[in-house]
Design a protein around this motif. Structure first.
Motif, PDB file in Angstrom:
ATOM      1  N   SER A  96      17.393  43.365  11.667  1.00 29.02           N
ATOM      2  CA  SER A  96      16.860  42.316  10.876  1.00 29.02           C
ATOM      3  C   SER A  96      16.186  43.223   9.608  1.00 29.02           C
ATOM      4  O   SER A  96      16.198  43.007   8.219  1.00 29.02           O
ATOM      5  N   ALA A  97      15.603  44.513   9.834  1.00 25.70           N
ATOM      6  CA  ALA A  97      15.135  45.290   8.729  1.00 25.70           C
ATOM      7  C   ALA A  97      16.051  45.712   7.667  1.00 25.70           C
ATOM      8  O   ALA A  97      15.923  45.658   6.430  1.00 25.70           O
ATOM      9  N   LEU A  98      17.156  46.396   8.523  1.00 28.37           N
ATOM     10  CA  LEU A  98      18.241  46.990   7.612  1.00 28.37           C
ATOM     11  C   LEU A  98      18.893  45.769   6.713  1.00 28.37           C
ATOM     12  O   LEU A  98      19.220  46.145   5.808  1.00 28.37           O
ATOM     13  N   ILE A  99      19.209  44.743   7.637  1.00 31.98           N
ATOM     14  CA  ILE A  99      19.726  43.499   6.810  1.00 31.98           C
ATOM     15  C   ILE A  99      19.371  43.367   5.481  1.00 31.98           C
ATOM     16  O   ILE A  99      19.419  42.789   4.547  1.00 31.98           O
ATOM     17  N   GLY A 100      17.595  43.014   5.927  1.00 35.58           N
ATOM     18  CA  GLY A 100      16.798  42.726   4.693  1.00 35.58           C
ATOM     19  C   GLY A 100      16.696  43.661   3.510  1.00 35.58           C
ATOM     20  O   GLY A 100      16.841  43.209   2.448  1.00 35.58           O
ATOM     21  N   LEU A 101      16.831  44.980   3.950  1.00 40.41           N
ATOM     22  CA  LEU A 101      16.652  45.856   2.908  1.00 40.41           C
ATOM     23  C   LEU A 101      17.836  45.964   2.137  1.00 40.41           C
ATOM     24  O   LEU A 101      18.061  46.118   0.752  1.00 40.41           O
ATOM     25  N   GLY A 105      18.986  44.919  -1.962  1.00 35.90           N
ATOM     26  CA  GLY A 105      19.807  46.063  -2.680  1.00 35.90           C
ATOM     27  C   GLY A 105      19.242  47.196  -2.605  1.00 35.90           C
ATOM     28  O   GLY A 105      19.610  48.218  -3.456  1.00 35.90           O
ATOM     29  N   GLU A 106      18.154  47.704  -1.503  1.00 36.09           N
ATOM     30  CA  GLU A 106      17.594  48.847  -1.595  1.00 36.09           C
ATOM     31  C   GLU A 106      18.129  49.686  -0.442  1.00 36.09           C
ATOM     32  O   GLU A 106      17.832  50.841  -0.263  1.00 36.09           O
ATOM     33  N   LEU A 107      19.077  49.037   0.269  1.00 33.74           N
ATOM     34  CA  LEU A 107      19.803  50.124   1.193  1.00 33.74           C
ATOM     35  C   LEU A 107      21.328  49.840   1.240  1.00 33.74           C
ATOM     36  O   LEU A 107      21.701  48.653   0.991  1.00 33.74           O
ATOM     37  N   PRO A 108      22.078  50.685   1.064  1.00 32.77           N
ATOM     38  CA  PRO A 108      23.770  50.374   1.201  1.00 32.77           C
ATOM     39  C   PRO A 108      24.094  49.661   2.022  1.00 32.77           C
ATOM     40  O   PRO A 108      23.735  49.789   3.527  1.00 32.77           O
ATOM     41  N   TRP A 109      25.066  48.654   1.994  1.00 34.22           N
ATOM     42  CA  TRP A 109      25.345  47.971   3.305  1.00 34.22           C
ATOM     43  C   TRP A 109      26.329  48.811   4.182  1.00 34.22           C
ATOM     44  O   TRP A 109      26.173  48.245   5.333  1.00 34.22           O
ATOM     45  N   TRP A 110      27.021  49.629   3.861  1.00 34.41           N
ATOM     46  CA  TRP A 110      27.580  50.653   4.747  1.00 34.41           C
ATOM     47  C   TRP A 110      26.850  51.242   5.754  1.00 34.41           C
ATOM     48  O   TRP A 110      27.041  51.260   6.867  1.00 34.41           O
ATOM     49  N   VAL A 111      25.466  51.398   5.328  1.00 35.33           N
ATOM     50  CA  VAL A 111      24.566  52.035   6.297  1.00 35.33           C
ATOM     51  C   VAL A 111      24.211  51.078   7.433  1.00 35.33           C
ATOM     52  O   VAL A 111      23.991  51.293   8.534  1.00 35.33           O
ATOM     53  N   THR A 112      23.947  49.816   6.863  1.00 34.27           N
ATOM     54  CA  THR A 112      23.472  48.648   7.791  1.00 34.27           C
ATOM     55  C   THR A 112      24.697  48.308   8.808  1.00 34.27           C
ATOM     56  O   THR A 112      24.451  48.287   9.866  1.00 34.27           O
ATOM     57  N   VAL A 113      26.170  48.335   8.120  1.00 32.57           N
ATOM     58  CA  VAL A 113      27.078  48.077   9.055  1.00 32.57           C
ATOM     59  C   VAL A 113      27.485  49.043   9.858  1.00 32.57           C
ATOM     60  O   VAL A 113      27.867  48.794  11.228  1.00 32.57           O
ATOM     61  N   VAL A 114      27.289  50.390   9.756  1.00 35.29           N
ATOM     62  CA  VAL A 114      27.611  51.500  10.621  1.00 35.29           C
ATOM     63  C   VAL A 114      26.606  51.392  11.917  1.00 35.29           C
ATOM     64  O   VAL A 114      26.949  51.331  13.080  1.00 35.29           O
ATOM     65  N   ILE A 115      25.144  51.295  11.417  1.00 38.64           N
ATOM     66  CA  ILE A 115      24.176  51.162  12.496  1.00 38.64           C
ATOM     67  C   ILE A 115      24.275  49.924  13.528  1.00 38.64           C
ATOM     68  O   ILE A 115      24.234  50.168  14.564  1.00 38.64           O
ATOM     69  N   LEU A 116      24.454  48.742  12.875  1.00 42.61           N
ATOM     70  CA  LEU A 116      24.752  47.772  13.684  1.00 42.61           C
ATOM     71  C   LEU A 116      26.069  47.364  14.430  1.00 42.61           C
ATOM     72  O   LEU A 116      25.927  46.965  15.698  1.00 42.61           O
ATOM     73  N   ALA A 117      27.059  48.085  13.929  1.00 36.10           N
ATOM     74  CA  ALA A 117      28.356  48.294  14.563  1.00 36.10           C
ATOM     75  C   ALA A 117      28.137  48.987  15.883  1.00 36.10           C
ATOM     76  O   ALA A 117      28.682  48.694  17.073  1.00 36.10           O
ATOM     77  N   ARG A 118      27.392  50.274  15.845  1.00 38.66           N
ATOM     78  CA  ARG A 118      27.129  51.149  17.083  1.00 38.66           C
ATOM     79  C   ARG A 118      26.215  50.273  17.894  1.00 38.66           C
ATOM     80  O   ARG A 118      26.644  50.506  18.968  1.00 38.66           O
TER      81      ARG A 118
END
Length: 204
Positions: A96-101, A105-118
């Protein structure tokens, strides 16, 4: 055999109640997630006050993760519910924190996708090997979690622009540990499943 030996009876283990303080903390952590998101996204993430509130809620929820695990182990409160709900609560909070950030627009979506996919992949692996055993958390996994929490806190706090590099660096470390520990988990899961299958095949 002596009479004393005849009278020896193995005590029946007392079932651990599902409703206990450790599981209550896990549920509390889950309930904090929507409150955290509300605080983070309020006013488009521009309110300093709400960002501080969101950071405080996130840290409180993260602290319950360590606390409920310690209580479950020390007081013998480990339950099947806790084994399933605890990692779900952890991943829900981090996700939720990654998606919210990313929404802000404060955190690239690819970072969120990589971490959540893992994290999703590891969860699926747990179910894949659950009949053969449980893969214990590694030091790398614990370091990954700490790095993720520290990085998220740096992004959540309304810090001056000069801290952007530090936040990005810690997040890069978190992503690296996330990928490395994910690969390690896959290797250990495959080995555990293979040993389990060999044990089943060799059983009479």
């Amino acid at each position: 055999m002596t009479a004393a030996a005849d009278d020896t009876v193995e005590p029946t283990p007392t079932p651990v109640p599902v409703v206990n303080v450790a599981n209550a903390l896990t549920v509390f952590r889950l309930l904090l997630v929507p409150v955290f998101l509300f605080a983070l996204l309020d006013d488009g993430g521009e309110s300093t006050t709400w960002r501080l509130v969101a950071t405080g809620i996130f840290l409180l929820a993260a602290a319950t993760d360590r606390l409920d695990g310690d209580l479950a182990r020390k007081r013998g409160l480990i339950t099947d519910f806790g084994k399933i709900a605890d990692p779900i609560a952890d991943k829900t909070l981090i996700g939720s924190a990654l998606i919210g950030l990313s929404i802000l627009g404060e955190l690239p979506w690819w970072v969120t996708v990589v971490i959540l996919a893992r994290e999703l992949g590891v969860t699926l692996l747990r179910f894949w090997v659950i009949r053969h055993g449980v893969i214990p958390a590694s030091r790398g996994g614990k370091a990954k979690t700490i790095a993720q929490i520290v990085a998220i806190v740096l992004f959540l706090l309304p810090l001056p622009d000069g801290f952007a590099f530090a936040a990005g660096t810690v997040m890069a470390v978190a992503v690296g540990l996330t990928l490395a520990t994910g690969i390690d988990y896959v290797v250990r899961a495959v080995r555990l499943r293979a040993r389990g299958r060999r044990a089943i095949a060799g059983a009479p």
